[in-house]
Design an enzyme around this catalytic site. Sequence first.
Site, PDB file in Angstrom:
ATOM      1  N   ASP A 131       0.856  -1.183   0.000  1.00  0.00           N
ATOM      2  CA  ASP A 131       0.000   0.000   0.000  1.00  0.00           C
ATOM      3  C   ASP A 131       0.895   1.237   0.000  1.00  0.00           C
ATOM      4  O   ASP A 131       1.912   1.268   0.690  1.00  0.00           O
ATOM      5  CB  ASP A 131      -0.899  -0.013   1.240  1.00  0.00           C
ATOM      6  CG  ASP A 131      -2.022   0.982   1.155  1.00  0.00           C
ATOM      7  OD1 ASP A 131      -1.740   2.202   1.173  1.00  0.00           O
ATOM      8  OD2 ASP A 131      -3.188   0.563   1.078  1.00  0.00           O
ATOM      9  N   HIS A 161     -11.969  -1.783  -7.286  1.00  0.00           N
ATOM     10  CA  HIS A 161     -11.484  -3.081  -7.748  1.00  0.00           C
ATOM     11  C   HIS A 161     -11.234  -3.822  -6.442  1.00  0.00           C
ATOM     12  O   HIS A 161     -10.419  -3.366  -5.629  1.00  0.00           O
ATOM     13  CB  HIS A 161     -10.195  -2.896  -8.542  1.00  0.00           C
ATOM     14  CG  HIS A 161      -9.622  -4.152  -9.123  1.00  0.00           C
ATOM     15  ND1 HIS A 161      -9.235  -4.233 -10.437  1.00  0.00           N
ATOM     16  CD2 HIS A 161      -9.354  -5.359  -8.583  1.00  0.00           C
ATOM     17  CE1 HIS A 161      -8.740  -5.431 -10.695  1.00  0.00           C
ATOM     18  NE2 HIS A 161      -8.802  -6.145  -9.559  1.00  0.00           N
ATOM     19  N   HIS A 199     -10.136  -5.506  -3.228  1.00  0.00           N
ATOM     20  CA  HIS A 199      -8.799  -5.725  -2.689  1.00  0.00           C
ATOM     21  C   HIS A 199      -8.898  -5.939  -1.189  1.00  0.00           C
ATOM     22  O   HIS A 199      -9.708  -5.326  -0.519  1.00  0.00           O
ATOM     23  CB  HIS A 199      -7.859  -4.555  -3.010  1.00  0.00           C
ATOM     24  CG  HIS A 199      -8.353  -3.211  -2.575  1.00  0.00           C
ATOM     25  ND1 HIS A 199      -9.368  -2.539  -3.220  1.00  0.00           N
ATOM     26  CD2 HIS A 199      -7.960  -2.413  -1.557  1.00  0.00           C
ATOM     27  CE1 HIS A 199      -9.582  -1.374  -2.619  1.00  0.00           C
ATOM     28  NE2 HIS A 199      -8.748  -1.276  -1.596  1.00  0.00           N
TER      29      HIS A 199
END
Length: 113
Positions: free
Chosen positions: A31, A97, A99
């Site tokens: 991240d 999306h 995750h």
Amino acid sequence: MSDDCLFCKIIAGDVPGDMVLETDRVVAFRDIAPKAPVHVLVVPRTHVANVAQAAREVPDELAEMAQVAQRVADAECGGQFRLIFNTGSRAGQSVFHVHGHVIGGGELEWNPA
């Protein structure tokens, strides 16, 4: 793949990502704004918006995401981790999306408020 999706662009190699692990169906990368000593995103290569959609449409990839999360945690934080999915903007999802956030490394506090 979605042309306007940041994670699709990272998966395709069009945008750089600090890759941790890749399989045929799942990628894991760090991240860019970590919230813990270990903060890795686990993402399916198939573009689906959220974890509920993934469960309906790509359940095998969702299961593989959990397996990849464990592999990342085994390598980076002694196998102990949180796997967090945010679904919807009010829940903190900013990239649509699916995750999972692998969070670990050290003692993690819990503050659900």
